[in-house]
Design a protein around this motif. Structure first.
Motif, PDB file in Angstrom:
ATOM      1  N   ALA A 442      67.042  77.993 -13.078  1.00  0.00           N
ATOM      2  CA  ALA A 442      67.079  76.684 -11.921  1.00  0.00           C
ATOM      3  C   ALA A 442      68.628  76.656 -11.620  1.00  0.00           C
ATOM      4  O   ALA A 442      68.967  76.510 -10.463  1.00  0.00           O
ATOM      5  N   GLU A 443      69.189  76.413 -12.518  1.00  0.00           N
ATOM      6  CA  GLU A 443      70.614  75.762 -12.544  1.00  0.00           C
ATOM      7  C   GLU A 443      71.707  77.050 -11.656  1.00  0.00           C
ATOM      8  O   GLU A 443      72.249  76.583 -10.795  1.00  0.00           O
ATOM      9  N   LYS A 445      70.166  79.035  -9.793  1.00  0.00           N
ATOM     10  CA  LYS A 445      69.496  79.605  -8.506  1.00  0.00           C
ATOM     11  C   LYS A 445      69.255  81.092  -8.530  1.00  0.00           C
ATOM     12  O   LYS A 445      69.402  81.845  -7.732  1.00  0.00           O
ATOM     13  N   TRP A 446      68.615  81.445  -9.690  1.00  0.00           N
ATOM     14  CA  TRP A 446      68.301  82.855  -9.937  1.00  0.00           C
ATOM     15  C   TRP A 446      67.521  83.446  -8.818  1.00  0.00           C
ATOM     16  O   TRP A 446      67.807  84.569  -8.250  1.00  0.00           O
ATOM     17  N   GLU A 448      66.877  82.695  -5.830  1.00  0.00           N
ATOM     18  CA  GLU A 448      67.636  82.701  -4.524  1.00  0.00           C
ATOM     19  C   GLU A 448      68.797  83.995  -4.496  1.00  0.00           C
ATOM     20  O   GLU A 448      69.018  84.471  -3.541  1.00  0.00           O
ATOM     21  N   LYS A 449      69.420  84.062  -5.665  1.00  0.00           N
ATOM     22  CA  LYS A 449      70.492  85.162  -5.761  1.00  0.00           C
ATOM     23  C   LYS A 449      69.836  86.479  -6.000  1.00  0.00           C
ATOM     24  O   LYS A 449      70.740  87.523  -5.675  1.00  0.00           O
TER      25      LYS A 449
END
Lengths: 768, 285
Positions: A442-443, A445-446, A448-449
C-alpha cells in the motif's frame, strides 16, 4: 503490553530526541583519539604485503635507531614474553574446540596468511615518526602459492595451516523435516547459484586503542573499547596473564559500530602489550587503508540453492550448500555469518523441509566477522531472487507466492531449521507477517505502479518493481545486567552492560528507566558499557540492547523501588507494605513523605538482571521502484519502502533512523561496495576512491514504516531487536526490481553488486 | 597515513619556485591545491625531498577573456571557474565539464595547473584542454614555451613537463556563440572519476552541416584524446540520427580503453559511444 508491575508507558513510545546529540553535535564527544594522557607514545604497525609466505627474517635494527623510536616489537618478542608462543584470538561467539587452532595469532610469527597481517609494532614519540620507522624495517618473506578463493581452498592443494591438513574448518548444517523426500515428491523444483561479494561496514571513525599501564597498581586500562568490553577484557586478561580485575576496558564515543567495531582484534592485544612493556601510555589509531584492509570483512558467500514447490506456489522444500569465503583466520565473530546463512535461509517463510550446508572456507584474504544482518543479507538475496524465479516459472504473481507462504498468528511460535555444532533451535516468536506485506504494498502503491513493470520510459529507462520479505533476529542471551544508585541529590544513576555504538542507546534506555521508575528523564544519569560500572556485562550486538539491557533496567527499577520501600519503612517506622513509592520515587506513608534525596544517605544501590535464551524476531517487507538505463547499466532508485513490526516501539525517531540508515547501508552493499583482491591475494580497494560508499545524496527516497502490532512474548517490554532489519532484504529487493525492469531483456541478476558495468554485462549476455 | 618527511618552501615569485625545482634535481614537487598530491604523499607513494608551494606566487589566479579567447591561470580553482558568470557564455563547455569535477570541498582547492600536470586520464580539465585545442604556457629554467594540449599529455599521469617547469596558464581559442556543444560524463557516483566522458562540439556551415567537429574523450583512454574518426564521421553532414550513430560507432571502434577494478574495457568502450550519442543528441537539439 506485558509490562512490569508499576511500569507506566509515558515517554516510552514517544519520539524523544536523542539525548546523545546535544553533546555530539556541539563537538563535546570524546572519541579515543581525543584522549592524550601524559607521556603518550604512538604506535604504527608494519603489515605484510605478501598474502601467503614464510617469514625468513625481520630486521628492526635500523628502525630502532631512528629518532623518536621507543621500541619495535615482532612476533618473536611477543612469543618470548607470552610463554613461548604468540597468543591466538579465536571465536567469541559459538566457539568449538576444533575451531580454536584456526584463530588469528595477534602478530605473525613464522608465517603470514594474508596481506595486512601484523609483522611488527613500532612505538615512537609521534604517529608520523612511527610510520617513518616502519619503512626502515627489513622484512624477508618467502612467498608461498596463494589460495585466492573458496574453490582453490576446497582442493586443499595449498594449505593455510599445514599442520591442520585442511582449509575448511567446519561445515554447518541447518535442517528441518525431510528435504530429500520433499524434493523427490515436489511437482516443481528449481536450482540456482547466487553470489554476494565481499564487503563490510566502513565506520566513519576508524578503530583505535589507547592502553595505559599502571605497574604499581598492576592495572591495565584500555580506552576505545566498544560493543563487547567485558568479552574484550576476558580475552585480554587471559593473553596478558592478568586477573580480569586488573584489566579495565573503557568505552569511548564511537563513529559507527555495525558489528565490525569492538570485536577483539590483534591490535587490542598488541597496544596493551607494548604499553606494559614500555611502561608508557600507547595509542594506535587505525588509518583508512588499514581500516579497509584489516577490520573485519564480511558477506562473501556463494550458494547452490534449490527450491521445491507445489503447483500453487506453496514452498515445500529448500536445500543447498553455501560457501563462505572466511579469509585467513577465524576471528571472534567469524562463525556467525556461516551459521546464519544456513539457519535463516528460509527467512520469514513457512517451509517444512530444509537442509542447508554451509562450509567455512579459508583463503589468503582478510578474515571475516559480523556485519549488520550477518548471513541474513546474503541469505535474503539468495532466497528472494529464487522465490521470484519460482513464481515466474509457476505462473503465479510473486506477491501472491509470498503471501501463500508467510506465517500468521495461528502459526506462532513457528520453528526454523535447527543448526548443529553446537545445536541451536530457533523459532519465530509472534506476528502476522501478511500485515507488513500488505502495508508495504500500500505504501509504495504497488497496484498503481504495476503497469510500469518492465517498460521503458521516454528516456529509454526500464521501470521495475521489487519486493522481498524478511526477519530480523534479536535479543542474544545469556543475560544483561543493570545497576541503579540513588545519588545524594536524588537523581538516579543507571548503569547497564549494554554499549553505545551510535544506535541511540542512551535515549531509549533512559526512556525505559524513566517510565520504570516514575522519574523524569532529566533526573537520570546513564552510564554504559565500561567494565568499571558492573561486575558483568554483555554489550551490544545481535540487536539485543533494548530487549536485554532494557529488561535488565526494568528489573533493577523493581528492585530499587523495593529498596526504597525498605529504607523508608525504617525511617518512618512502619511496615514496608505501608510505604507507597510515588512520582519522583518519593516514599510516603499516609501524610508523611520522604524525598528521594533524603533516602540517598542510606546508600540505595540495587542490581537487576534479565536472562533470556529466546530470541525475538521482528519481521517485515520491503519494496522498491527502480529504473535501469540499459545503455549504461545505471540503476536509479526512485522509491524504497521498508515496513517492519518490532513488537513495541520504544522511540519512533531512533527506530526509524535505524531502519533508514540500514537501508542506505544495504544499498551500498547492493550497488557499490566491493572489497576486491587479485589472484595473488593483493588487496585492490584500499581507499574510499576505490571502495565506493553511498553518500547522503545518493538515495534520497527511502521511507521506513515501523509497526508494533505483535509484541514479543519473550520479554517484559514486548519489544524486539530492531537495528538490523532495514539492511536484511535490500539485496534481494533491488535485484528483483532490476530483474523485473529487464525482464524483456532476459537479464537475471545472480550476483551482487549491481554496479553499472555488471548490469551492462548482464544485458549483453542474457540468460533466462 | 602520515605524510613522509619533506622540506617545505613557499617562494614569492615564479622564478624562485623554478630555481628551487631546478636545484632539487627532480626530487622536489610543486604543490598547488594538493588535491592529488596530498593523497599520494599520505599513501607514501612518493616522498619528495621538497614541496614548493605555489600559493604566494602572484598573478596565477586570473581568468582573462578577450576576443582572442580565454586565458586561465594555473592557480585558478574549480570553484573560480564555476563562479565566473562570463565563462558561461564565453566558454560554456568548460564550466559544464568542471561541474563534474570531484566534490564541493575539493573544488574549493583543486587547481587547473595541478590537474593538467597530474594528467589523470579520467580528469575533466585535461580532456577539455585537448578537445578544445588549448595551448599550455610553461615556464622553466630556460624560459617560457607554449605546448599544444594535444602534445602535452604522453600517457596516464605522464606529460612533457620537465622537472624544473611549471604550468603558468592555459589558453583557449575564442568560442563562437553559435557553436553547438555538449559534455556528457558517467561516474559511479557524482564527483567520482569518470568511467568515461565526452566533450563534443561543432560549428554549422551555411548548409546546416557540421564543420570543425571536435570530440574529446576522458576515462575510456590512457590519456585525454580526440576521436578523429568520429569527428570525420560528422564533418560535412547534417547532425541527424544516422550521423550521430555513425559517429558513435566510429568512436567505439577507435577506442582501446584499459579495464580496471571498476569497469571492463568493453564497458568503457560501449559507454563512450553511448555518451557521444547522447552528447550529440543534446548538442543538435
Amino acid at each position: 503490553m506485558g509490562a512490569e508491575e508499576g511500569f507506566v508507558a509515558s515517554v516510552v513510545g514517544t519520539p524523544v530526541k536523542r539525548i546523545e546529540d546535544q553533546r555530539l553535535l556541539r563537538g563535546k564527544g570524546e572519541y579515543v583519539d581525543d584522549l592524550h594522557p601524559e607521556g603518550l607514545l604512538h604506535a604504527a604497525i608494519l603489515r605484510s604485503t605478501v598474502a601467503h609466505g614464510r617469514i625468513v627474517s625481520i630486521n628492526v635494527k635500523a628502525a630502532l635507531a631512528m629518532p623518536g623510536v621507543r621500541g619495535v616489537f615482532t612476533g618473536e618478542d611477543i612469543a618470548r614474553d607470552s610463554g613461548g608462543s604468540v597468543p591466538i584470538v579465536s571465536l567469541r561467539l559459538a566457539p568449538l574446540p576444533e575451531l580454536e587452532p584456526f584463530g588469528q595469532p595477534v602478530i605473525a610469527n613464522g608465517k603470514v596468511r594474508c596481506v595486512g597481517e601484523p609483522l611488527a609494532v613500532v612505538v615512537a614519540d609521534t604517529a608520523g615518526l612511527a610510520e617513518d620507522a616502519l619503512e626502515a624495517i627489513e622484512v624477508e618473506i618467502e612467498s608461498l602459492p596463494v589460495v585466492p578463493d573458496r574453490k582453490a581452498s576446497a582442493t586443499n592443494e595449498i594449505l593455510l595451516f599445514e599442520n591442520l591438513g585442511r582449509n575448511s574448518p567446519i561445515t554447518y548444517t541447518a535442517a528441518k523435516g525431510d528435504a530429500a523426500a520433499a524434493f523427490a515428491r515436489a511437482p516443481y523444483t528449481r536450482k540456482e547459484s547466487f553470489r554476494v561479494q565481499r564487503h563490510s561496514a566502513v565506520c566513519m571513525e576508524p578503530r583505535g586503542v589507547l592502553a595505559v599501564w599502571d605497574g604499581a597498581a598492576t592495572k591495565m586500562t584500555v580506552s576505545g573499547a566498544a560493543k563487547v568490553p567485558f568479552a574484550g577484557r576476558r580475552i585480554l586478561a587471559r593473553h596478558m596473564d592478568l586477573p580480569e580485575e586488573c584489566v579495565d576496558l573503557i568505552e569511548s564515543d564511537v563513529g559507527g559500530g555495525f558489528g565490525v567495531r569492538g570485536e577483539f582484534y590483534c591490535e587490542d592485544f598488541l597496544i596493551p602489550f607494548v604499553a606494559r612493556k614500555l611502561n608508557r601510555p600507547v595509542k594506535w589509531i587505525e588509518d583508512r587503508r588499514e581500516n579497509l584492509l584489516t577490520s573485519n570483512h564480511s558477506r562473501e558467500i556463494d550458494i547452490d540453492i534449490e527450491i521445491a514447490c507445489e503447483k500453487d506456489g506453496t514452498i515445500v522444500g529448500l536445500r543447498g550448500h553455501a560457501w563462505v569465503d572466511a579469509g585467513a583466520y577465524l576471528r571472534t565473530s567469524a562463525a556467525i555469518p556461516p551459521r546464519n546463512v544456513a539457519q535463516f535461509l528460509s527467512g520469514p517463510y513457512k517451509i517444512a523441509n530444509i537442509h542447508v550446508d554451509s562450509s567455512v572456507m579459508l583463503t589468503n584474504k582478510n578474515p571475516i566477522g559480523t556485519y549488520r544482518g550477518p548471513g541474513r543479507f546474503e541469505g535474503d538475496f539468495f532466497r528472494e531472487r529464487l522465490v521470484d524465479m519460482a513464481a515466474k516459472d509457476l505462473g503465479i504473481d510473486r506477491v501472491e507466492m509470498r503471501r501463500r507462504n508467510l506465517p500468521t498468528d495461528a502459526d506462532m511460535p513457528y520453528p526454523l531449521a535447527t543448526l548443529n555444532f553446537p545445536e541451536k533451535k530457533e523459532e519465530l516468536d509472534s506476528g502476522d507477517y501478511n500485515i507488513t506485506l500488505d502495508r508495504c504494498l500500500a505504501e509504495i502503491k504497488w497496484a498503481e505502479k504495476a503497469p510500469l513493470q518492465g517498460k521503458p520510459d521516454a528516456d529509454g529507462r526500464y521501470h521495475g518493481l521489487g519486493i522481498g520479505c524478511f526477519i530480523e533476529g534479536g535479543a542474544a542471551g545469556p543475560r544483561e545486567n543493570a545497576r541503579m544508585v540513588v545519588d545524594p541529590d536524588g537523581y538516579v544513576s543507571v548503569f547497564v552492560g549494554s554499549t553505545s555504538i551510535g544506535q541511540g542507546l542512551v535515549t531509549v534506555s533512559v526512556q525505559i528507566a524513566s517510565d520504570a521508575l516514575g522519574v523524569s528523564m532529566d533526573r537520570i544519569r546513564f552510564y554504559h558499557g565500561s567494565t568499571t560500572y558492573l561486575k558483568e556485562g554483555f554489550g551490544s550486538f545481535h540487536s539485543r540492547s533494548v530487549v536485554m539491557g532494557g529488561s535488565a533496567i526494568l528489573d533493577a527499577a523493581k528492585n530499587l523501588k523495593a529498596a526504597i520501600r525498605k529504607a523508608a519503612a525504617a525511617r518512618l517506622n512502619c511496615a514496608e507494605s505501608d510505604v507507597t513509592v510515588g512520582a519522583g520515587l518519593a516514599a510516603s506513608q499516609g501524610a508523611r513523605t520522604i524525598p528521594l534525596a533524603d533516602l540517598a544517605k542510606d546508600g540505595l544501590s540495587v542490581e537487576g538482571t534479565f536472562a533470556n535464551h529466546h530470541h525475538t524476531y521482528a519481521y517485515g517487507s520491503a519494496a522498491a521502484h527502480v529504473t535501469v538505463d540499459p545503455r549504461t547499466g545505471r540503476v536509479e532508485l526512485l522509491e524504497y519502502v521498508t515496513v517492519e513490526d518490532v513488537g513495541r516501539i520504544i522511540n519512533p525517531l531512533t527506530t526509524n533512523g535505524q531502519a533508514v540508515g540500514a537501508v542506505v547501508q544495504g544499498l551500498g552493499g547492493t550497488m557499490m561496495e566491493h572489497l576486491q583482491y587479485d589472484e595473488h591475494g593483493q588487496f585492490l580497494t584500499g581507499s574510499l576512491a576505490d571502495y565506493l560508499l553511498p553518500t547522503a545524496t545518493d538515495f534520497p527516497n527511502i521511507r521506513a514504516i515501523v509497526l508494533e502490532n505483535s509484541p514479543s512474548p519473550n520479554n517484559p517490554l514486548g519489544t524486539k531487536g530492531a537495528g538490523e532489519g532495514g539492511i536484511v532484504p535490500v539485496g534481494g529487493v533491488i535485484a528483483n526490481a532490476v530483474a523485473n525492469a529487464l525482464s524483456s531483456l532476459k537479464a537475471e541478476p545472480r550476483e551482487l553488486p549491481l554496479s553499472p558495468p555488471k548490469i551492462w554485462a548482464l544485458i549483453q549476455q542474457p540468460s533466462a | 597515513m602520515k605524510l613522509p618527511p619533506f622540506e617545505y618552501a613557499a617562494p614569492a615569485t615564479l622564478d624562485e619556485a623554478i630555481a628551487l625545482l631546478a636545484a632539487s634535481g627532480g626530487t622536489a614537487k610543486a604543490l598547488s591545491g594538493g588535491q592529488s598530491l596530498m593523497p599520494v604523499l599520505a599513501f607514501r607513494l612518493a616522498s619528495p625531498s621538497l614541496l614548493v608551494d605555489l600559493r604566494k606566487i602572484p598573478g596565477l589566479d586570473r581568468i582573462d577573456i578577450d576576443a582572442q579567447g580565454v586565458k586561465i591561470g594555473a592557480r585558478v580553482r574549480w570553484r573560480d571557474i564555476l563562479d565566473d558568470a562570463r565563462l558561461r557564455t564565453a566558454f560554456p563547455l568548460l564550466p559544464a565539464a568542471i561541474s563534474h569535477t570531484a566534490h564541493y570541498q575539493i573544488r574549493n582547492r583543486g587547481t587547473v595547473g595541478g590537474s593538467l600536470a597530474h594528467a589523470d586520464p579520467a580528469a575533466e580539465m585535461p580532456g577539455i584542454a585537448v578537445a578544445c585545442d588549448a595551448q599550455l604556457v610553461i615556464a622553466g629554467s630556460t624560459g617560457r614555451r607554449t605546448v599544444a594540449a594535444a602534445d602535452f599529455f604522453t600517457g596516464a599521469l605522464s606529460t612533457v613537463l620537465a622537472d624544473d617547469e611549471l604550468i603558468v596558464e592555459v589558453r583557449f581559442p575564442a568560442w563562437p556563440t553559435a557553436r553547438r556543444w555538449a559534455f556528457e560524463e558517467f561516474a559511479m557516483r557524482r564527483g567520482d572519476f569518470a568511467l568515461a566522458g565526452i566533450a563534443a562540439w561543432y560549428d554549422l556551415d551555411s548548409g546546416g552541416r557540421a564543420t570543425n567537429t571536435h570530440i574529446g574523450v576522458i576515462g575510456a583512454c590512457t590519456r585525454p584524446q580526440r576521436l578523429a574518426k568520429a569527428e570525420a564521421a560528422l564533418n560535412g553532414k547534417a547532425v541527424d540520427a544516422a550521423a550521430i550513430l555513425s559517429a558513435a560507432k566510429a568512436a567505439t571502434e577507435s577506442l582501446d580503453p584499459p579495464g580496471d577494478l571498476h569497469a571492463s574495457a568493453a564497458y568503457r568502450r560501449s559507454l563512450a559511444g553511448t555518451l557521444l550519442e547522447r552528447a550529440l543528441q543534446r548538442a543538435s537539439s
